[in-house]
Design an enzyme around this catalytic site. Structure first.
Site, short mmCIF file in Angstrom:
data_model
loop_
_atom_site.label_atom_id
_atom_site.label_comp_id
_atom_site.label_asym_id
_atom_site.label_seq_id
_atom_site.Cartn_x
_atom_site.Cartn_y
_atom_site.Cartn_z
NE ARG A 126 -55.61 58.60 52.84
CZ ARG A 126 -56.40 58.26 51.83
NH1 ARG A 126 -57.57 57.69 52.08
NH2 ARG A 126 -56.04 58.49 50.59
CE LYS A 148 -40.24 59.81 70.27
NZ LYS A 148 -38.86 60.10 70.70
CD GLU A 190 -34.07 52.55 76.19
OE1 GLU A 190 -34.15 53.64 76.80
OE2 GLU A 190 -33.91 52.47 74.96
CE LYS A 232 -41.91 56.20 75.89
NZ LYS A 232 -41.20 55.42 74.89
CD GLU A 242 -38.36 63.67 71.13
OE1 GLU A 242 -38.76 62.51 71.27
OE2 GLU A 242 -37.24 63.97 70.73
NE ARG A 246 -42.06 60.36 73.29
CZ ARG A 246 -43.00 59.56 72.83
NH1 ARG A 246 -44.22 60.03 72.60
NH2 ARG A 246 -42.75 58.29 72.59
CG ASN A 250 -34.50 60.43 72.50
OD1 ASN A 250 -34.66 59.23 72.34
ND2 ASN A 250 -35.24 61.34 71.89
CG HIS A 253 -31.81 57.10 73.20
ND1 HIS A 253 -31.78 57.00 74.58
CD2 HIS A 253 -32.72 56.17 72.79
CE1 HIS A 253 -32.63 56.05 74.97
NE2 HIS A 253 -33.20 55.54 73.90
CG HIS A 257 -30.02 56.76 67.97
ND1 HIS A 257 -31.03 57.69 67.90
CD2 HIS A 257 -30.56 55.69 68.62
CE1 HIS A 257 -32.13 57.20 68.47
NE2 HIS A 257 -31.86 56.00 68.92
CG HIS A 270 -32.06 50.68 71.01
ND1 HIS A 270 -31.74 51.83 70.33
CD2 HIS A 270 -32.91 51.05 72.01
CE1 HIS A 270 -32.37 52.85 70.89
NE2 HIS A 270 -33.09 52.41 71.90
P1 NAD Z 1 -35.72 43.39 69.38
O1 NAD Z 1 -37.09 43.69 69.01
O2 NAD Z 1 -34.73 43.19 68.29
O3 NAD Z 1 -35.72 42.08 70.30
C1 NAD Z 1 -34.51 41.58 70.77
C2 NAD Z 1 -34.33 40.09 70.43
O4 NAD Z 1 -35.06 39.31 71.36
C3 NAD Z 1 -34.83 39.68 69.06
O5 NAD Z 1 -33.99 38.70 68.53
C4 NAD Z 1 -36.20 39.11 69.37
O6 NAD Z 1 -36.66 38.22 68.39
C5 NAD Z 1 -35.92 38.41 70.68
N1 NAD Z 1 -37.07 38.23 71.54
C6 NAD Z 1 -38.08 39.07 71.76
N2 NAD Z 1 -38.86 38.61 72.74
C7 NAD Z 1 -38.34 37.44 73.14
C8 NAD Z 1 -38.71 36.50 74.14
N3 NAD Z 1 -39.72 36.71 74.95
N4 NAD Z 1 -37.96 35.39 74.26
C9 NAD Z 1 -36.87 35.20 73.46
N5 NAD Z 1 -36.46 36.05 72.53
C10 NAD Z 1 -37.20 37.17 72.38
O7 NAD Z 1 -35.09 44.50 70.34
P2 NAD Z 1 -35.67 45.35 71.55
O8 NAD Z 1 -34.53 45.59 72.42
O9 NAD Z 1 -36.91 44.78 72.11
O10 NAD Z 1 -36.10 46.71 70.84
C11 NAD Z 1 -35.15 47.52 70.20
C12 NAD Z 1 -35.86 48.37 69.18
O11 NAD Z 1 -36.80 49.21 69.84
C13 NAD Z 1 -34.93 49.27 68.40
O12 NAD Z 1 -35.28 49.21 67.04
C14 NAD Z 1 -35.22 50.64 68.97
O13 NAD Z 1 -35.01 51.67 68.04
C15 NAD Z 1 -36.65 50.52 69.33
N6 NAD Z 1 -37.09 51.46 70.36
C16 NAD Z 1 -38.20 52.18 70.13
C17 NAD Z 1 -38.67 53.04 71.09
C18 NAD Z 1 -39.97 53.76 70.86
O14 NAD Z 1 -40.29 54.65 71.65
N7 NAD Z 1 -40.73 53.40 69.86
C19 NAD Z 1 -37.99 53.17 72.30
C20 NAD Z 1 -36.85 52.41 72.51
C21 NAD Z 1 -36.41 51.54 71.54
N1 GLY Z 2 -37.79 56.22 73.61
C1 GLY Z 2 -37.93 57.62 73.51
C2 GLY Z 2 -39.33 58.09 73.39
O1 GLY Z 2 -40.25 57.32 73.39
O2 GLY Z 2 -39.56 59.25 73.26
#
Ligand code: NAD
Ligand code: GLY
Length: 369
Positions: A126, A148, A190, A232, A242, A246, A250, A253, A257, A270
């Site tokens: 939890r 998030k 972003e 942010k 949100e 917030r 997006n 997005h 998406h 993404h």
């Molecule tokens: P990712 O986590 O898939 O990383 C991208 C690629 O880079 C992967 O293959 C990873 O293994 C590689 N990688 C990571 N760090 C590295 C490094 N230092 N050197 C070499 N390779 C490296 O993608 P991302 O773009 O970081 O994140 C996208 C995800 O984040 C999506 O799932 C999206 O929905 C999510 N997201 C969440 C929020 C939130 O607020 N929580 C906001 C935006 C995006």
């Molecule tokens: N990436 C959108 C949010 O964090 O709200």
């Protein structure tokens, strides 16, 4: 190894869930970075098959002076693994290592690892503490900040999850040196986002410094990460869950998406989908007469300069717009089946609103291959 200068810090103000975002080189393997974390007998590093071989040992060494038992779980790499099955690997590791309620989870990787680790931390016993150590530009400027967390469902992106804040975010800029160019570009989407929604002078700065960002100039990256996190943090502090403001984060997005889900997770990154989605959302804003054509061209040019696609993919041969609409209806911003879009309605100002299907169809037809 010690950071030569003190880290830049951004504070995220959420009452008793407030936390710092540290931004500097050489943070990951510096035990001092973690000196303010609560004590516990164990820690679990969650990483993936790409990032663990690069950085897990260094983090492990830094954490060993603070935690008696430091465990590692290595997940498969890719958006297509942001699933229940992969999440369970984290729970398996926690239970197999008899981790308790004080165990601290460390998310070492990009947004996929960060979102899944956060969700695991939110639900294991939890709720256990966790720290974000984002290693992509995208995760440093966006996903690691704001709490998030979650996983995808075949019917929609990030559909299952929780709001759950980390104890700290540690952005080690050195990790960006190993990031593939395509991922750097994805992160820039972003970064660009924050200009039109909140800060016109930041948009000017990104335009002036795009070449330095693409060349991974450390000062330029430091400023981009810091300013993005400040914006942010400002938004999240006002609307953590949100209920309104917030949603502006997006921007791009809703279309993005649909591209990610429609192409199959992992086909378009993404950030690529968000970059193209911002161009589509800008075009929607123009069709709604909220911005002029110059704004759309300006944004399209910047997204393209970042190395990102600006033409949307066809998601099916016939009635492409219909497929986008179907996918966009499962967006979390939808209300009673009505799609809600983030539009730009002034300099550095965004709003959330619906639009008639006919207008959205025109935008999709104008913006897709
Ligand atoms: P990712 O986590 O898939 O990383 C991208 C690629 O880079 C992967 O293959 C990873 O293994 C590689 N990688 C990571 N760090 C590295 C490094 N230092 N050197 C070499 N390779 C490296 O993608 P991302 O773009 O970081 O994140 C996208 C995800 O984040 C999506 O799932 C999206 O929905 C999510 N997201 C969440 C929020 C939130 O607020 N929580 C906001 C935006 C995006
Ligand atoms: N990436 C959108 C949010 O964090 O709200």
């Amino acid at each position: 190894m010690h950071s030569p200068t003190p880290p830049q810090q951004v504070h995220i103000d959420l009452g008793d869930r407030s936390y710092p975002i540290l931004i500097a080189s050489s943070l990951l393997d510096n035990a001092a970075t973690f000196a303010n974390l609560p004590t516990a007998s164990s820690a679990l590093i969650v990483s993936n098959t790409t990032v663990a071989p690069l950085y897990a040992q260094r983090l492990h060494t830094a954490l060993q002076s603070r935690y008696k038992n430091v465990h590692l779980v290595t997940l498969p790499d890719g958006e297509e693994y942001k699933t229940w099955e992969t999440l369970n690997l984290i729970f398996d590791a926690l239970l197999e290592n008899t981790c308790d309620r004080k165990t601290v989870l460390f998310a070492l990787g990009g947004g996929v690892v960060g979102d899944m680790t956060g969700f695991a931390a939110a639900s294991y016993m939890r709720g256990v503490p966790f720290v974000q150590i984002p290693t992509t530009l995208l995760s440093q400027v966006d996903s690691s900040v704001g709490g998030k967390t979650g996983i995808n469902h075949p019917h929609g992106k990030n559909m299952i999850g929780a709001f759950y804040q980390p104890l700290a975010v540690v952005c080690d800029l050195d990790t960006l040196k190993t990031l593939p160019d395509r991922e750097l570009s994805a992160g820039l989407a972003e970064v660009i986002k924050y200009g039109p929604i909140a800060d016109d002078s930041f948009l000017d700065w990104i335009e002036a410094n795009m070449d330095r960002l693409l060349a991974r100039d450390v000062d330029a990256l430091t400023f981009a990460v810091k300013r993005s996190c400040e914006i942010k943090a400002w938004v999240v502090a006002q609307d953590e869950r949100e209920s309104g403001l917030r949603a502006i984060l997006n921007f791009g997005h809703t279309f993005g998406h649909a591209i990610e889900a429609g192409m199959g997770y992992g086909q378009w990154l993404h950030g690529e989908a968000v970059g193209c989605g911002m161009v589509m959302a800008a075009e929607l804003s123009r069709q709604l007469e909220l911005v002029d054509a110059h704004f759309v061209t300006r944004l399209r040019t910047l997204v393209q300069r970042a190395g990102l696609p600006v033409i949307g993919p066809r998601l099916r041969p016939d009635d492409n717009a219909g497929r986008y609409l179907e996918l966009m209806r499962v967006d979390k911003k939808s209300e009673a089946g009505e799609i809600r879009f983030v539009v730009i309605d002034g300099a550095a100002h965004a709003a959330v609103r619906g639009a008639e299907d006919a207008v959205v169809r025109r935008v999709i037809d104008a913006c897709c291959a």
